[in-house]
Structures are given as C-alpha cells and as structure tokens.
Design a protein around this motif. Sequence first.
Motif, PDB file in Angstrom:
ATOM      1  N   ALA A 161       0.807  -1.217   0.000  1.00  0.00           N
ATOM      2  CA  ALA A 161       0.000   0.000   0.000  1.00  0.00           C
ATOM      3  C   ALA A 161       0.838   1.264   0.000  1.00  0.00           C
ATOM      4  CB  ALA A 161      -0.950  -0.010   1.198  1.00  0.00           C
ATOM      5  N   ARG A 162       1.697   1.437   1.012  1.00  0.00           N
ATOM      6  CA  ARG A 162       2.470   2.658   1.165  1.00  0.00           C
ATOM      7  C   ARG A 162       3.906   2.322   1.576  1.00  0.00           C
ATOM      8  NH1 ARG A 162       0.406   7.694  -0.529  1.00  0.00           N
ATOM      9  NH2 ARG A 162      -1.860   7.621  -0.370  1.00  0.00           N
ATOM     10  N   PRO A 163       4.706   1.772   0.667  1.00  0.00           N
ATOM     11  CA  PRO A 163       6.085   1.419   1.033  1.00  0.00           C
ATOM     12  C   PRO A 163       6.916   2.654   1.344  1.00  0.00           C
ATOM     13  CG  PRO A 163       5.773   1.244  -1.338  1.00  0.00           C
ATOM     14  CD  PRO A 163       4.422   1.499  -0.749  1.00  0.00           C
ATOM     15  N   PHE A 164       7.590   2.632   2.491  1.00  0.00           N
ATOM     16  CA  PHE A 164       8.393   3.778   2.909  1.00  0.00           C
ATOM     17  C   PHE A 164       9.878   3.436   2.993  1.00  0.00           C
ATOM     18  CE2 PHE A 164      10.449   6.218   6.336  1.00  0.00           C
ATOM     19  CZ  PHE A 164      10.300   7.499   5.827  1.00  0.00           C
ATOM     20  N   ASP A 165      10.191   2.215   3.403  1.00  0.00           N
ATOM     21  CA  ASP A 165      11.589   1.829   3.609  1.00  0.00           C
ATOM     22  C   ASP A 165      11.828   0.478   2.947  1.00  0.00           C
ATOM     23  OD1 ASP A 165      14.178   1.513   4.482  1.00  0.00           O
ATOM     24  OD2 ASP A 165      13.723   1.717   6.608  1.00  0.00           O
ATOM     25  N   VAL A 166      12.993   0.324   2.336  1.00  0.00           N
ATOM     26  CA  VAL A 166      13.408  -0.959   1.773  1.00  0.00           C
ATOM     27  C   VAL A 166      14.855  -1.199   2.178  1.00  0.00           C
ATOM     28  CG1 VAL A 166      13.968   0.150  -0.437  1.00  0.00           C
ATOM     29  CG2 VAL A 166      13.706  -2.315  -0.337  1.00  0.00           C
ATOM     30  N   GLN A 167      15.119  -2.398   2.744  1.00  0.00           N
ATOM     31  CA  GLN A 167      16.463  -2.749   3.191  1.00  0.00           C
ATOM     32  C   GLN A 167      16.710  -4.226   2.914  1.00  0.00           C
ATOM     33  OE1 GLN A 167      18.852  -0.569   4.989  1.00  0.00           O
ATOM     34  NE2 GLN A 167      17.472   0.909   4.017  1.00  0.00           N
ATOM     35  N   PHE A 168      17.976  -4.564   2.636  1.00  0.00           N
ATOM     36  CA  PHE A 168      18.365  -5.959   2.461  1.00  0.00           C
ATOM     37  C   PHE A 168      18.967  -6.463   3.762  1.00  0.00           C
ATOM     38  CE2 PHE A 168      17.989  -4.418  -1.808  1.00  0.00           C
ATOM     39  CZ  PHE A 168      17.420  -5.482  -2.480  1.00  0.00           C
ATOM     40  N   GLY A 169      18.483  -7.626   4.208  1.00  0.00           N
ATOM     41  CA  GLY A 169      18.944  -8.192   5.461  1.00  0.00           C
ATOM     42  C   GLY A 169      20.188  -9.038   5.282  1.00  0.00           C
ATOM     43  N   ALA A 173      17.592 -11.341   1.814  1.00  0.00           N
ATOM     44  CA  ALA A 173      16.212 -11.028   1.440  1.00  0.00           C
ATOM     45  C   ALA A 173      15.976  -9.519   1.490  1.00  0.00           C
ATOM     46  CB  ALA A 173      15.239 -11.732   2.376  1.00  0.00           C
ATOM     47  N   MET A 174      14.990  -9.071   0.718  1.00  0.00           N
ATOM     48  CA  MET A 174      14.566  -7.680   0.751  1.00  0.00           C
ATOM     49  C   MET A 174      13.431  -7.537   1.755  1.00  0.00           C
ATOM     50  SD  MET A 174      12.536  -5.453  -2.146  1.00  0.00           S
ATOM     51  CE  MET A 174      13.902  -5.078  -3.244  1.00  0.00           C
ATOM     52  N   TYR A 175      13.524  -6.498   2.594  1.00  0.00           N
ATOM     53  CA  TYR A 175      12.473  -6.208   3.556  1.00  0.00           C
ATOM     54  C   TYR A 175      11.887  -4.828   3.254  1.00  0.00           C
ATOM     55  CZ  TYR A 175      14.205 -10.227   6.125  1.00  0.00           C
ATOM     56  OH  TYR A 175      14.575 -11.501   6.469  1.00  0.00           O
ATOM     57  N   ILE A 176      10.559  -4.747   3.200  1.00  0.00           N
ATOM     58  CA  ILE A 176       9.860  -3.513   2.851  1.00  0.00           C
ATOM     59  C   ILE A 176       8.967  -3.102   4.019  1.00  0.00           C
ATOM     60  CG2 ILE A 176       8.282  -2.386   1.240  1.00  0.00           C
ATOM     61  CD1 ILE A 176       8.962  -4.677  -0.764  1.00  0.00           C
ATOM     62  N   ILE A 201       5.551  -5.473   7.475  1.00  0.00           N
ATOM     63  CA  ILE A 201       6.880  -5.620   6.890  1.00  0.00           C
ATOM     64  C   ILE A 201       6.821  -6.793   5.921  1.00  0.00           C
ATOM     65  CG2 ILE A 201       9.317  -6.082   7.309  1.00  0.00           C
ATOM     66  CD1 ILE A 201       8.986  -4.877  10.082  1.00  0.00           C
ATOM     67  N   TRP A 202       7.049  -6.497   4.648  1.00  0.00           N
ATOM     68  CA  TRP A 202       7.013  -7.539   3.617  1.00  0.00           C
ATOM     69  C   TRP A 202       8.432  -8.059   3.368  1.00  0.00           C
ATOM     70  CZ3 TRP A 202       2.177  -8.539   3.440  1.00  0.00           C
ATOM     71  CH2 TRP A 202       1.225  -7.524   3.477  1.00  0.00           C
ATOM     72  N   LYS A 203       8.500  -9.322   3.039  1.00  0.00           N
ATOM     73  CA  LYS A 203       9.788  -9.966   2.772  1.00  0.00           C
ATOM     74  C   LYS A 203       9.771 -10.527   1.355  1.00  0.00           C
ATOM     75  CE  LYS A 203      12.841 -13.638   4.550  1.00  0.00           C
ATOM     76  NZ  LYS A 203      12.988 -14.709   5.570  1.00  0.00           N
ATOM     77  N   VAL A 204      10.748 -10.130   0.554  1.00  0.00           N
ATOM     78  CA  VAL A 204      10.889 -10.647  -0.804  1.00  0.00           C
ATOM     79  C   VAL A 204      12.087 -11.584  -0.813  1.00  0.00           C
ATOM     80  CG1 VAL A 204      11.208 -10.071  -3.243  1.00  0.00           C
ATOM     81  CG2 VAL A 204       9.938  -8.513  -1.755  1.00  0.00           C
TER      82      VAL A 204
END
Length: 253
Positions: A161-169, A173-176, A201-204
């Motif tokens: 809906a409203r992604p604000f932050d994206v980081q790789f752990g 994996a990508m965390y949104i 928090i979504w995980k790709v």
Amino acid sequence: MFAAENGYDIRGSRPVQDEFDASLRIELGRWYGAPEFSASRQPLTEPKFEPPDEFQVPVFLGTDEPLGKILGSVIDVEASGLTPPDPAWVLRQHTFNSSPSVIDIAPEDWGKFGGQMMVAEWGDLAPQTNPLRKGKVGRQVVAVDTETGEITPFVKGDPLARPFDVQFGPDGAMYIVDYGIVNIDMALKPPYAYQPGAGGIWKVTRMPVGGVDAGGGSTAGVELMGLSLLGGTALAGAVVADAMVVRRRAEAG
C-alpha cells in the motif's frame, strides 16, 4: 552516494508545480539547489513551476503592499556565491509526488537487479499535497540502474500500500516497511486517516527453481521471487518484476 528526493508539493506558503521527484548522485561540496531549483535543477523562477493563483498566497517583502501571488525566490543565488546545481547530478526522474523515500542497494547475487538501487515510493496524498493531481502515483518499490538511470517497477500492487523503507537483510532477502492504507479525509487535521493494523513488513525472497505459480501451473526452470508478510502468510495480488511469481495467500493456522 545516492539519495532519494521527496520534492516539492502544491501546498503551504510556497507551493511549487514541479515536474517530478528525483534520485540523485551525491558528492561532497555540492549545493543541490534547494529551495531555489526544481528536481530537474532548473530555477523555480521559470513560469512553468508556478501553480495557479488559487493555490498561492500573496507575497510581501518589507512592505504592507503585496507583490502579488508569485513563486518568487527565498535566497539571492548570485549574491550567495553558491554554484547552481548541474542537471547531470540527477540520476533518475520519478513521477511528481511519487515521494521516493528510503533506499538500499541490491546484493550482487540478485541477478540483473544486483547492484541496482531499490527505492520505496511512498506515493502522493492528493489533493492535500497536490490539488491538480489526478490518479495515483508511486506506492511501489522501483529498481534504478545507478549507471544508466533506467527505472524498473519491482514490487507494486495490492497488498503493498504505502512502502516507505526498503532494506536488504543479512539473509539476502529484501524487507519492505509498509505504512498500510492511508485514506484522505479533508474533515481531519491533518487530513489523513491511517488504517490501524494495515501496515506491515514484507519480505521478498528467492524461491527454488521449479514449483507451482500463482495460477497453479508449473514453473520448472524459472527462477521465482516470493512476497510474504514477515511472520505471516504468503500474498496474492502484488506483482514482482521480471516474471517473478507471487504465491497465493495461504491462511495461517
């Protein structure tokens, strides 16, 4: 260094009808032009950046007589001694009001996206941030090639809906970080209503080669990516770029 620039809005005491938001190449010692230059690094005194009069307030300068409804300057650039910014410092143009926010660089083992800059576009809050805006913008994660500036939508669509932050752990994996659903209600101050419990928090993550795609068909020989709610269930609806498939929702418990 790279930065995402959430640029001007058509609101407040100095509304700006900009052309886009930006991702920037950052180097020490540069002045990037705020508050006198647009996201394209052009002077805001150019007529195209001035919104209609009904969205502006009168300007006064040391007198009781208004100068009119003009965008005007905040600082005297020539007298300041600052060097005007170079448009070449703009890495990529994002849609006006798409609100590019927090960024990270994809690991090299992420195939063709390895080394690219991932940018969370939070999106607009029209009409409060732009009364001229029609249609939604942003609300996705995009990949930006740091060499060419080419942009590719990477994750978009419901339920993101409203992604604000994206980081790789550390697991690759990508965390949104997703604010969730935001409704505009002009009766409120500020006129935003955040829906409790809608964020997450979504995980790709990479999925094994071969399996079953969202339509029930075989994906043998295809590298997949899966989008899931951290600590929860898999998601349906969102689209992950480059033929990467999202699994259907599976009810937990």
